[in-house]
Design a protein around this motif. Structure first.
Motif, PDB file in Angstrom:
ATOM      1  N   TYR A 104      37.395  26.237 -24.942  1.00 48.54           N
ATOM      2  CA  TYR A 104      38.572  25.250 -25.329  1.00 48.54           C
ATOM      3  C   TYR A 104      38.116  23.894 -24.932  1.00 48.54           C
ATOM      4  N   HIS A 150      44.682  29.678 -35.863  1.00 47.96           N
ATOM      5  CA  HIS A 150      43.785  30.839 -36.104  1.00 47.96           C
ATOM      6  C   HIS A 150      43.999  31.777 -37.498  1.00 47.96           C
ATOM      7  N   GLU A 195      47.165  34.959 -30.810  1.00 46.51           N
ATOM      8  CA  GLU A 195      47.060  34.677 -32.070  1.00 46.51           C
ATOM      9  C   GLU A 195      47.306  36.155 -32.957  1.00 46.51           C
ATOM     10  N   GLU A 236      37.043  30.071 -31.426  1.00 44.98           N
ATOM     11  CA  GLU A 236      38.122  29.234 -30.454  1.00 44.98           C
ATOM     12  C   GLU A 236      37.936  27.704 -30.576  1.00 44.98           C
ATOM     13  N   HIS A 278      47.368  25.002 -32.032  1.00 43.20           N
ATOM     14  CA  HIS A 278      46.061  25.994 -31.863  1.00 43.20           C
ATOM     15  C   HIS A 278      46.096  27.391 -32.456  1.00 43.20           C
ATOM     16  N   GLU A 279      47.457  28.196 -32.028  1.00 40.82           N
ATOM     17  CA  GLU A 279      47.445  29.635 -32.555  1.00 40.82           C
ATOM     18  C   GLU A 279      47.771  29.561 -34.138  1.00 40.82           C
TER      19      GLU A 279
HETATM   20 ZN   LIG Z   1      42.692  30.604 -29.591  1.00 41.08          ZN
END
Ligand SMILES: [Zn+2]
Length: 617
Positions: free
Chosen positions: A398, A306, A275, A336, A302-303
């Motif tokens: 994660y 960020h 990211e 995260e 997910h990214e």
């Molecule tokens: Zn990440």
């Protein structure tokens, strides 16, 4: 629009600063690659020191790994302003000391790309690395090529890139040069050199809009099976949902997905993404648009989140990242963990996955956290030690990291009767802090306590700072979700071994014997067995699960079960071995079972709705 104005004013400052020549000027010519190496020329800012150290970073934000990027530099030279060489000493892997630095004119050196480095010598995760392929693609993560003088990381950088006319540089940076073969980018500090990768390819790009933001999707597919338009179509619904999840508008006016596809897994044995504030860089396995879309969706989801953490909420360790001697923050549960939690939560709230599908994703995280990691380790301690002491526990951010956020979300929803969620807390934190205002690592919890009820403080102290197991039964119970930690019953199975994939052998392997049952013991599996065939069928890894499901439907007592494996002997040689037994039911345990309660109370239904359904669909 405000963000855009800010960007313009930054550029004006940039031009003024560059005129005073208190800046780095970097030249890179992509048309002159030899043997996967590029020449780098850095004209130095005015320096007054008698000697100075030039370094490439030891690590960059987001990777949580020491990489020593100086390893890829060769033939380092320093010249004074008249072109005479200056004395240089390499003082460690990443650093060069230059004498008479007050006379320094420029540095020249060569860098190797990282995609073709050795697999065994601390390989670099591709999204943080570089690839120099003169005819097809350049991945430029500038921290693999450009460094900084010690204590001079807050100066402007002017990056001048020469490229073949058929290439286009995809990035969130603004190209200030109109030429067909020349690009110029100006960034205000070394942090932003690192934060802005560029991918040069024959262009295949697509654009999407979310709220007022422009989203660029740029794809390099060597087999040309995937396209930017196809991937854009595949992630549009998700990104629109993410935009709504974040309140309608994004905190950035421009965002780039740079997607590099390859026909093989990366040097670290996988694929993934890194990211950045205004984009993310992907290294994924090539395939068709359809085959790729679910991978891209999961990784991108997910990214993309960020952009909230750490872009808008981060500690000083990230704001003033120490590239020579990186220090970790204790808040990976937030950076995260919450990011991973939102990545799934958005999908259920906006109907991209069903509530049952969402529960099964949560269950997978529970099993991973329970069986893959030390479940009683303090999460703040894990965070602080992620680079060294607890390196092997890092990926739990994660799994358990996401579960911490799930518990927090449900507790906040219960405390507020559905009016205040984790995302609201994060938005409130972003109002106090922000891109340009970091928090002190130890002040964040107090700030959260001041915004929430006492049970949140108790939860964070017990389960995040402390190592007590997460209270799944209680917390999921708020939303009428039944949780069973362990269920043991007599049933048919392959024997209860863990299945893994060996990318080198391209085969499924017996990866764990932890939960082996009596039938598994009769079969005699050993850890590391490579699976060649099951009941005479050679199975592709992707077919294993459906084969097993079909077998479970038809199997009966006394049926023959046969597995042919490749097993390594004591002498290191591998031998074919046939394992077989007559099938019987064995005591088998399953863990962390989740289901929606059949008759939830009205209170539970209200919390479930606030948790799983969006009110602005
Ligand atoms: Zn990440």
């Amino acid at each position: 629009m405000r963000k855009f104005a800010l960007l313009l004013s930054v550029l004006h400052v940039a031009i003024a600063a560059l005129a005073a020549d208190n800046a780095y000027h970097v030249s890179i010519d992509l048309t002159k690659t030899t043997d996967r190496r590029l020449n780098i020329e850095v004209t130095a800012p005015v320096l007054t020191e008698s000697d100075i150290i030039y370094s490439l970073p030891k690590m960059v934000p987001g990777t949580y790994s020491i990489y020593d990027f100086g390893r890829f530099v060769e033939d380092f030279k320093a010249f004074d302003r008249k072109g005479n060489t200056l004395e240089v000493t390499r003082i460690d892997t990443n650093s060069w000391k230059i004498q008479n630095a007050n006379l320094l004119g420029k540095l020249t050196y060569r860098v190797r790309d990282t995609y073709h480095a050795s697999k065994t010598d601390n390989p670099i995760f591709e999204p943080a690395g570089s690839d120099f392929q003169p005819d097809t693609c350049f991945v430029l993560n500038f921290h693999t090529m450009i460094g900084y003088f010690r204590h001079h990381t807050k100066l402007y950088y002017e990056l001048n890139i020469t490229h073949a006319p058929q290439f286009f540089g995809s990035t969130s940076l603004v190209d200030r040069d109109n030429s067909e073969t020349q690009d110029q980018y100006i960034v205000p500090s070394y942090n932003e050199v690192v934060d802005n990768p560029v991918m040069y390819t024959v262009p295949d790009t697509a654009h999407l809009r979310i709220g007022e933001s422009d989203i660029l999707i740029s794809v390099y597919s060597p087999a040309k099976t995937a396209t930017a338009a196809g991937i854009a179509k595949g992630i549009d619904t998700l990104l629109q949902a993410q935009g709504k999840y974040l309140g309608g508008n994004l905190p950035v006016s421009k965002y780039s997905f740079l997607i590099y596809l390859s026909d093989h897994e990366g040097l670290t044995g996988g694929y993934g993404a890194l990211e950045h504030s205004y984009g993310s860089m992907y290294y994924l396995i090539d395939g068709t648009d359809e085959a790729l879309s679910s991978t891209v969706r999961n990784v991108a989801s997910h990214e993309f989140f960020h952009i909230v953490t750490p872009l808008n909420i981060h500690s000083e360790e990230i704001a003033n990242f120490d590239f020579d001697n990186p220090k970790m923050s204790e808040h990976l549960w937030l950076y995260e963990g919450s990011t991973e939690y939102h990545a799934h939560s958005v999908q259920v709230r906006y109907g991209l996955i069903s509530p049952e599908g969402y529960l099964s994703a949560i269950r997978q995280e529970m099993n991973e956290a329970q069986f893959g990691f030390n479940d009683s380790l303090s999460f703040t301690a894990l965070s602080l030690g992620a680079l060294d002491k607890y390196k092997d526990q890092y990926t739990n951010v994660y799994a358990k990291g996401a579960l911490i956020s799930m518990c927090l979300d449900l507790k906040l929803i219960k405390d507020s009767e559905g009016k205040y969620r984790l995302m609201d807390l994060i938005n409130d934190l972003a109002k106090t802090y922000g891109k340009d205002r970091a928090f002190q690592d130890q002040e964040l919890f107090d700030k959260i306590y001041s915004l929430t009820k006492p049970d949140i403080k108790e939860f964070l102290q017990d389960h995040v700072i402390g190592g007590k197991p997460l209270p799944f039964k209680e917390v999921l119970g708020y939303a009428g979700v039944d949780y069973t930690k362990i269920k043991t019953e007599s049933s048919y199975s392959f024997g209860g071994f863990g299945v893994g994939y060996d990318p080198e052998a391209k085969r499924l392997v017996v990866s764990s014997l932890k939960n082996l049952n009596a039938f598994g013991r009769t079969m005699g599996y050993q850890e590391g067995d490579e699976i060649l065939s099951v009941n005479g069928e050679k199975l592709a890894p992707a077919d294993f699960a459906s084969f097993r499901a079909h077998w479970l439907k038809t199997v009966k007592d006394g049926d023959k079960f046969k597995m042919v494996v490749l097993r390594k002997g004591a002498n290191g040689k591998t031998k074919k071995k046939t394992l077989q037994a007559k099938v019987f039911k064995a005591e088998t345990s399953t863990y962390n079972l989740l289901s929606l309660a059949k008759d939830p109370s009205p209170e539970q239904l209200k919390i479930r709705k606030a948790w799983l359904e969006a009110d602005n669909k």
